[in-house]
Enzyme design. Structure first.
Site, short mmCIF file in Angstrom:
data_model
loop_
_atom_site.label_atom_id
_atom_site.label_comp_id
_atom_site.label_asym_id
_atom_site.label_seq_id
_atom_site.Cartn_x
_atom_site.Cartn_y
_atom_site.Cartn_z
N GLU A 1 0.81 -1.21 0.00
CA GLU A 1 0.00 0.00 0.00
C GLU A 1 0.85 1.27 0.00
O GLU A 1 0.50 2.26 -0.64
CB GLU A 1 -0.90 -0.02 1.24
CG GLU A 1 -1.90 1.09 1.31
CD GLU A 1 -2.75 0.98 2.55
OE1 GLU A 1 -3.14 2.03 3.08
OE2 GLU A 1 -3.02 -0.15 3.00
N ASP A 2 1.99 1.24 0.72
CA ASP A 2 2.74 2.47 0.97
C ASP A 2 4.09 2.56 0.26
O ASP A 2 4.78 3.57 0.40
CB ASP A 2 3.01 2.62 2.48
CG ASP A 2 1.73 2.92 3.24
OD1 ASP A 2 0.71 3.19 2.59
OD2 ASP A 2 1.75 2.88 4.49
#
Length: 752
Positions: free
Chosen positions: A122-123
Site C-alpha cells: 500500500e505504501d
C-alpha cells in the site's frame, strides 16, 4: 495499515526482494550500493530492544521460521526507509507492534511475516509479485487482503470505506487470518493517535465502534473487543471518559471491603461443596458503563453492577452445581438468568449468567464457565492457535465462524453494490440474539427485533420469497411479528407469492434485506424489459414499420453500437427511462438505411395493465383508476409513472416538456383493486363510522386507511377514507351506496 492522517509515504528506492537472504544485499538492481542510511538503519534495527523482545516471544515457532521472520523484518525496514509516523517514530515500529500482538496469540509464521509487511504493497513501490517471489503466495495473499484500494478512485469517503470493507471481508472469508492482522493493526493505530488532529481521531474511532469492534465481538475476541471500545470512546469523548475513570477509582476504594467479602463468600461455598473453582472479580469497562448510563438514562451512582464476578470450574456439570450453590448463597433476581452453555451465542461464547442480590442489597452479576469456555470467551477464534488441544469448544467455534463467512459470501452475491453490502453486514454485526425453534426442534439464532420474514429467509431463500404468514407458537400471526426467545416458528408459503417491498421496512437481518432487494431488482428488470418492448413496438409502428420486419442484422448493429449485451438490455433501458423509445426506434431503422416518416401512421396510446408490477406505478398524488383518462411519464431508472389526465401536479411539466409524456390507456382486467381517496361529510352521531364501514364492505371494497379532521368535531365532521376499487364504475356504485346512509351529507373523491 498506514496510520490515518499520517504524512504521505516518503519515496523509496526500489529494492529487489528476490535478492534478500540471510544477509541483506548491499547493492540495488542497477548496481548502485545501498545508502549509508539504509545500512545504518538495518544495523540499529537488529539491536532494537522492541525487536529483541518480539523475537523472544516467537519461541513457539521453529528456528527456520524465526529466521524467515527476521528477513521479513529487514525487508520491512528497507521498504519503509525514510518513512515516519506522525509521532516522529520510524514507520517500521508500527508493523513490528502489529506482528507482536499476533505473536501473543501464537499465530503461525506466515501471519507474523504478513503483519511485518502489511503496509508494503500500500505504501511503497513493492508489488504483490515481489512479495510472492520472496515469501510465497500465502503471505502475499494475506498482505493483499489487508491492503486498502488506494489505487482506485472513489466518489466519496463512504464509497471508498464500503469497497475497502467489502474487499477485506471477502479476503477474510477466504482466510480468517486476514481479519486478525487487520484488527491488530487497528488496535495499534488507535493506541498511537496522539499526534493526529482531533477530527480525524474521532472519525477513525467512530468507524472502529461501528465496524471493527463488532467484528472482534462477532469472532469472540472479547478482550480485544473491550480494548477497541474503550480506546475509541476515549478518543471520541475524552472528558466523559476521564470523569468516568475518576468515578470508577473512587468507587473501587469505597467498595473494596464489599468486593473482598463477596469473593471470600463465593470461594468458601465452593470449597465446602468440594468444587474446584477459580473465583475472581472484574470491573466493567468504561464504555459498557457509559452505554448503560445512556441507554437506561442512569447516573453513575445508579449503575450498581459495575463489578462482576467469574467462577471458572473444571466441567460443565460443575457449572450447574456452582449455579445452585450461588442461588443458595444469595437470592437470584427473577428473569436475570441466561444459559449460554446449552444455547451458545453466535460467536461461540458459552457461560451461565445470573444476577444476585449480594450484601447490603447490592446487585452482582456472576458468570460461571469452564476453563475452555473461558479461553474462547477471552480470545475467540484466536484460541484455536493459542490452545491447540483440539477441545470441542474450539472445533464448534471454527464451525460457527465458517458458517458466518458463508453468510457473508451469500450477501456478497446478492448485494448490488459495495454500499448495500456494507449496510447489510453492519446490520448483522450487532447480533443481540433471540433464539427460536423450527417445527422440528432445531434452534436458530436471530438478531433481537427480527421478524418472521427474517426467520423465513434464514431457513431458505425460496421459503422467504414465497412466505405469506407464520405460525408462532401454533397461532397464525402476521409476517411482521417480532420473534421472542423460545418461540416456535413455522412459515406458511404459497406458490405464487412474491416478496413485498414493504418488508424492507421491518426486516432486521442483512441476509433477508439483500435477498428481498435482489428479487425486487430482478422482477423490476423483467417487467421493465416487457414495458420497454411494448413502447419500442409502438414507436416503430408510428414510423410505419412492423416490429417483426426489423432485420436481425439491424438489431445486432444497434446492440453493438449502444454498448449493450442483448436486445433485452435495450428494452430494459427503455422501460427504466434510461433511453427514449423514439430515439432507439430511429437508430434501429438507421441501421437498415431506410427512410421512415413519423406521420405515416397515427400514434396509438400505450396500453397498460394496472397490475403490470414495479415497471408501471400509480402516482400517489392523483391515484388514477381504470376509467380515468391517464398519461404516463418515464422516470429515469424507475419506470412508467401513471397520472390522471387532469392531475394538477403535472400541469406545468406537461406544457413545458410535452415530449416526456405519452398517452396511455387501461387494458381491461379482472381482480385488481386500486387505492382511491374519498372524503365523507357526516352528521356527528354515534355509530356512523360503523355504518359507513359496513356499506363499504357491502360495496365489495376494502378500507385501506381512515382518518378524521384534526379539529374538534362539531355538529358535522369529515371522515377521510382510502378504499380499494376496481374502476370508475365501481367507485360510482360505492359512492351511491354511501349517499343512502341518512347521516352522510356530502361525499367527494379527493385528489392531490
Amino acid at each position: 495499515m498506514r496510520q490515518e492522517g499520517s504524512d504521505p509515504p516518503a519515496p523509496v528506492l526500489p529494492v529487489n526482494p528476490a535478492g534478500l537472504g540471510a544477509v541483506m544485499p548491499t547493492t540495488l538492481p542497477d548496481g548502485e550500493p545501498l545508502s549509508a542510511a539504509a545500512l545504518a538503519a538495518l544495523e540499529v534495527a537488529e539491536r532494537d530492544e522492541a525487536f529483541l523482545v518480539f523475537i523472544d516471544s516467537l519461541s513457539y515457532l521453529k528456528p527456520d521460521e524465526i529466521a524467515l521472520i527476521r528477513e521479513a523484518y529487514r525487508f520491512s525496514i528497507v521498504a519503509h526507509l525514510g518513512q515516519v509516523r506522525r509521532s516522529g517514530e520510524p514507520y517500521v515500529t508500527h508493523p513490528l507492534a502489529v506482528a507482536g500482538a499476533l505473536a501473543e496469540w501464537q499465530m503461525d509464521a506466515q501471519v507474523i511475516i504478513a503483519a511485518l509487511l502489511h503496509d508494503v504493497m500500500e505504501d511503497t513501490a513493492f508489488t504483490k509479485a515481489e512479495i510472492v517471489a520472496r515469501f510465497g503466495r500465502g503471505v502475499a495473499e494475506l498482505v493483499d487482503g489487508v491492503s486498502k484500494l488506494d489505487k482506485m478512485e472513489f466518489q466519496s469517503y463512504e464509497e471508498a470505506q464500503a469497497e475497502n470493507f467489502r474487499k477485506m471481508l471477502m479476503a477474510m472469508a477466504r482466510d480468517l487470518r486476514v481479519v486478525l492482522i487487520k484488527l491488530a493493526d487497528r488496535l495499534h493505530n488507535l493506541q498511537t493517535m496522539a499526534a493526529i488532529r482531533a477530527e480525524k481521531r474521532r472519525r477513525i474511532a467512530r468507524e472502529t465502534l461501528e465496524i471493527y469492534a463488532p467484528i472482534a465481538n462477532r469472532l469472540g475476541l472479547n478482550k480485544l473487543f473491550r480494548e477497541l471500545q474503550d480506546i475509541s470512546f476515549e478518543l471520541i469523548h475524552p472528558r466523559r471518559a476521564a470523569v468516568l475513570r475518576k468515578a470508577l477509582r473512587a468507587a473501587r476504594g469505597n467498595r473494596r471491603e464489599l468486593l473482598k467479602r463477596i469473593l471470600e463468600d463465593i470461594g468458601e461455598c465452593m470449597r465446602k461443596a468440594q468444587i474446584e473453582a477459580q473465583v475472581f472479580g472484574r470491573e466493567k469497562s468504561v464504555y459498557s458503563i457509559y452505554r448503560k448510563m445512556v441507554e437506561k438514562h442512569l447516573s453513575f451512582s445508579q449503575v450498581l453492577d459495575i463489578y462482576g464476578f467469574r467462577v471458572v470450574v473444571d466441567s460443565v456439570p460443575n457449572c450447574y452445581l456452582a449455579l445452585g450453590i450461588l442461588h443458595a448463597l444469595y437470592k437470584p433476581v427473577p428473569g436475570k438468568f441466561k444459559d449460554y452453555i446449552a444455547i451458545p451465542k453466535g460467536n461461540g461464547y458459552q457461560s451461565l449468567h445470573t444476577t444476585l442480590i449480594g450484601p447490603y442489597g447490592t446487585p452482582i452479576e456472576v458468570q460461571i464457565r469452564t476453563e475452555s469456555m473461558h479461553r474462547v470467551a477471552q480470545e475467540g477464534v484466536a484460541s484455536h492457535w493459542l490452545y491447540k488441544d483440539g477441545d470441542q469448544a474450539g472445533v464448534d467455534l471454527q464451525r460457527q465462524t465458517h458458517k458466518w463467512f458463508q453468510s457473508l459470501l451469500d450477501l456478497q452475491n446478492s448485494s448490488g453494490d459495495s454500499a448495500e453490502f456494507f449496510e447489510n453486514v453492519k446490520v448483522d454485526l450487532f447480533p443481540d440474539e433471540v433464539y427460536v425453534f423450527t417445527p422440528k426442534g432445531k434452534i436458530m439464532s436471530l438478531p433481537r427485533g427480527a421478524t418472521a420474514v427474517d426467520f423465513a429467509y434464514m431457513v431458505h431463500t425460496d421459503v422467504g420469497n414465497r412466505c405469506v404468514a407464520a405460525r408462532i407458537n401454533y397461532e397464525l400471526m402476521p409476517l411482521r411479528t417480532e420473534l421472542a426467545n423460545g418461540d416456535q416458528v413455522e412459515i406458511v408459503t404459497a406458490a405464487h407469492a412474491n416478496p413485498n417491498p414493504a418488508w424492507l421496512s421491518y426486516v432486521k437481518t442483512g441476509r433477508a434485506r439483500s435477498k428481498i432487494r435482489h428479487f425486487l431488482k430482478t422482477m423490476q428488470h423483467e417487467e421493465s424489459a416487457a414495458l420497454g418492448e411494448t413502447m419500442l413496438d409502438q414507436e416503430l409502428r408510428a414510423l410505419g414499420v412492423d416490429p417483426a420486419d426489423v432485420p436481425v442484422a439491424s438489431w445486432d448493429g444497434l446492440v453493438r453500437d449502444a454498448g449493450n449485451k442483448s436486445m433485452k438490455e435495450i428494452h430494459t433501458d427503455i422501460g427504466l427511462g434510461r433511453r427514449l423509445a423514439a430515439v432507439v426506434a430511429r437508430r434501429l431503422l438507421a441501421q437498415e438505411g431506410g427512410t421512415h416518416h413519423e406521420d405515416d401512421v397515427p400514434r396509438a396510446a400505450l396500453v397498460i395493465r394496472g397490475a403490470q408490477g414495479m415497471a408501471v406505478q400509480i402516482a400517489p398524488c392523483c391515484q388514477p383508476i381504470p376509467g380515468d383518462p391517464v398519461v404516463g411519464s418515464i422516470r429515469k431508472g424507475q419506470g412508467l409513472l401513471i397520472h390522471s389526465h387532469d392531475c394538477p401536479a403535472i400541469r406545468k411539466s406537461r406544457s413545458s416538456e410535452p415530449k416526456k409524456w405519452i398517452d396511455v390507456e387501461w387494458e381491461p382486467e379482472q381482480g385488481r383493486l386500486f387505492d382511491v381517496r374519498i372524503r365523507v361529510g357526516v352528521k356527528n352521531q354515534p355509530g356512523v363510522l360503523g355504518r359507513i364501514a359496513t356499506a363499504i364492505a357491502e360495496g365489495a371494497s376494502n378500507i385501506e386507511g381512515v382518518s378524521m379532521d384534526e379539529k374538534a368535531p362539531g355538529l358535522y365532521t369529515a371522515l377521510h377514507f382510502t378504499v380499494g376499487v376496481a374502476d370508475r364504475a365501481h367507485l360510482a356504485r360505492l359512492m351511491r351506496g354511501l349517499r343512502r346512509i341518512p347521516e352522510v351529507v356530502r361525499i367527494v373523491r379527493e385528489r392531490g
